[in-house]
Design a protein around this motif. Structure first.
Motif, PDB file in Angstrom:
ATOM      1  N   ASP A  28      10.624   1.000  -0.301  1.00 44.89           N
ATOM      2  CA  ASP A  28      10.723   1.315  -1.720  1.00 44.89           C
ATOM      3  C   ASP A  28      10.599   0.349  -2.710  1.00 44.89           C
ATOM      4  OD1 ASP A  28      11.475   3.911  -0.330  1.00 44.89           O
ATOM      5  OD2 ASP A  28      13.555   3.552  -0.375  1.00 44.89           O
ATOM      6  N   THR A  29      10.809  -0.838  -2.362  1.00 42.93           N
ATOM      7  CA  THR A  29      10.711  -1.878  -3.513  1.00 42.93           C
ATOM      8  C   THR A  29       9.099  -2.159  -3.867  1.00 42.93           C
ATOM      9  OG1 THR A  29      12.591  -2.884  -2.447  1.00 42.93           O
ATOM     10  CG2 THR A  29      11.144  -4.179  -3.963  1.00 42.93           C
ATOM     11  N   MET A  30       8.356  -2.033  -2.521  1.00 41.70           N
ATOM     12  CA  MET A  30       6.882  -2.164  -2.616  1.00 41.70           C
ATOM     13  C   MET A  30       6.408  -0.911  -3.460  1.00 41.70           C
ATOM     14  SD  MET A  30       6.071  -3.686   0.840  1.00 41.70           S
ATOM     15  CE  MET A  30       4.530  -3.648   0.854  1.00 41.70           C
ATOM     16  N   VAL A  31       6.986   0.218  -3.339  1.00 40.93           N
ATOM     17  CA  VAL A  31       6.318   1.397  -4.135  1.00 40.93           C
ATOM     18  C   VAL A  31       6.816   1.274  -5.434  1.00 40.93           C
ATOM     19  CG1 VAL A  31       6.974   3.754  -4.328  1.00 40.93           C
ATOM     20  CG2 VAL A  31       6.475   2.809  -1.943  1.00 40.93           C
ATOM     21  N   MET A  32       8.022   0.815  -5.798  1.00 42.00           N
ATOM     22  CA  MET A  32       8.298   0.487  -7.029  1.00 42.00           C
ATOM     23  C   MET A  32       7.263  -0.399  -7.885  1.00 42.00           C
ATOM     24  SD  MET A  32       9.823  -2.032  -8.907  1.00 42.00           S
ATOM     25  CE  MET A  32      10.620  -3.296  -7.923  1.00 42.00           C
ATOM     26  N   LEU A  33       6.981  -1.530  -7.134  1.00 42.91           N
ATOM     27  CA  LEU A  33       6.031  -2.447  -7.427  1.00 42.91           C
ATOM     28  C   LEU A  33       4.942  -1.905  -8.062  1.00 42.91           C
ATOM     29  CD1 LEU A  33       5.859  -5.424  -8.462  1.00 42.91           C
ATOM     30  CD2 LEU A  33       5.233  -5.943  -5.904  1.00 42.91           C
ATOM     31  N   GLN A  88       1.130   6.843   0.540  1.00 45.57           N
ATOM     32  CA  GLN A  88       1.848   7.105  -0.720  1.00 45.57           C
ATOM     33  C   GLN A  88       1.288   6.355  -1.596  1.00 45.57           C
ATOM     34  OE1 GLN A  88       6.034   6.484  -0.050  1.00 45.57           O
ATOM     35  NE2 GLN A  88       6.445   7.032  -2.495  1.00 45.57           N
ATOM     36  N   VAL A  89       0.688   5.001  -1.458  1.00 47.21           N
ATOM     37  CA  VAL A  89       0.561   4.204  -2.585  1.00 47.21           C
ATOM     38  C   VAL A  89      -1.046   3.621  -2.694  1.00 47.21           C
ATOM     39  CG1 VAL A  89       2.665   3.467  -3.006  1.00 47.21           C
ATOM     40  CG2 VAL A  89       1.198   2.096  -1.757  1.00 47.21           C
TER      41      VAL A  89
END
Ligand code: ADP
Ligand code: MG
Length: 261
Positions: free
Chosen positions: A198-203, A222-223
């Protein structure tokens, strides 16, 4: 264009077409003694692009990304980071290390320093940032990775997932232009994998240029703008996640996908 550009990600994506590539590898070869670990690797990563690298164990994924911030040296070919060619020149090495943040499988936090001190060390000593400013910046990033309340604790007092989020915050405190991740979730218990992803998706949503070695295919879907599949030191296939996963061209990728999915 009538739409207004609002988010950092939109700005980054609007810039992608004209900006020079963030990372270029041209004909890169590397050997460890007689072992040929990178074979004619060509890869260009645009500013703001998110690339996931996957492949079997021993295929050269870690070596590839370690060459990008010169934790390892290549013997043939060219690597450019933000237009700077990697060489033995210490100034260029310094410039690259400032621009590239790295997160490892084993969090590599300093055990005898608090979470806050882990995050402020490099900004204070490498960037010469005043301590108060470095602490404010660290708290900002610890808040972004959702653990500001852990700032005064030591790494050993945190869970693996929390330590990995500190490692991400610590890297971000150097204000890197590029983030490299080497299997950041593979040492974590299953319940902690999601908080790090989730932190990496935010980034990713901030428009950060990212190369992530991971086998988390949900994250890739997803990313990732692009997934690169490596085997035996070569880039065998690459493409958008959906088409690469649903329509692998080579037997090597088919085999790999059948083992991990
Ligand atoms: P991956 O990350 O895909 O598992 P690595 O890049 O770690 O693969 O390793 C690629 C190959 O290089 C492997 O055969 C590995 O054993 C070898 N290797 C990695 N690091 C070293 C090193 N420092 N010295 C010698 N051989 C190494
Ligand atoms: Mg590896």
């Amino acid at each position: 264009m009538s739409e207004t550009i609002e988010t950092e990600a939109q700005i980054a994506s609007a810039m992608r077409t004209d900006a020079p590539p963030a990372i270029v590898l041209e004909g890169v070869n590397k050997w460890f003694g007689a072992l040929h670990v990178l074979r004619d690797v060509n890869l260009s990563v645009a500013t703001g692009e998110r690339v996931v690298v996957c492949g079997p164990s021993g295929s050269g994924k870690s070596t590839l990304i370690r060459c990008i911030n010169r934790l390892e040296t290549h013997q043939e070919g060219k690597i450019l980071v933000d237009g700077i060619e990697l060489s033995d020149d210490l100034r260029s090495l310094d410039a690259i290390r400032r621009e590239v943040g790295m997160v490892f499988q084993s969090f590599n936090l300093f055990p005898h320093l608090t979470i806050l001190e882990n995050c402020t060390l490099a900004p204070i000593w490498v960037r010469r940032m005043p301590k108060k400013e470095a602490e404010e910046l660290a708290m900002e990033y610890l808040t972004r990775v959702r653990i500001p309340e852990q700032a005064k604790k030591y790494p050993g007092q945190l869970s693996g997932g929390q330590q990995q989020r500190v490692a991400i915050a610590r890297a971000l405190c150097m204000k890197p232009k590029i983030m490299l991740f080497d299997e950041p979730t593979s040492a974590l218990d299953p319940e902690m994998i999601k908080e790090v992803l989730d932190t990496m998706v935010m980034l990713a949503s901030t428009g950060m240029t990212m190369i992530c070695v991971t086998h988390e295919m949900g994250f890739a879907r997803q990313v990732a703008d692009r997934v690169v599949f490596m085997d035996r030191g070569e880039i065998v296939e690459s493409g958008e996640p959906e088409s690469l996963f649903s329509d692998p061209k080579t037997d090597r990728l088919k085999l790999f996908l059948s083992q991990i999915l």
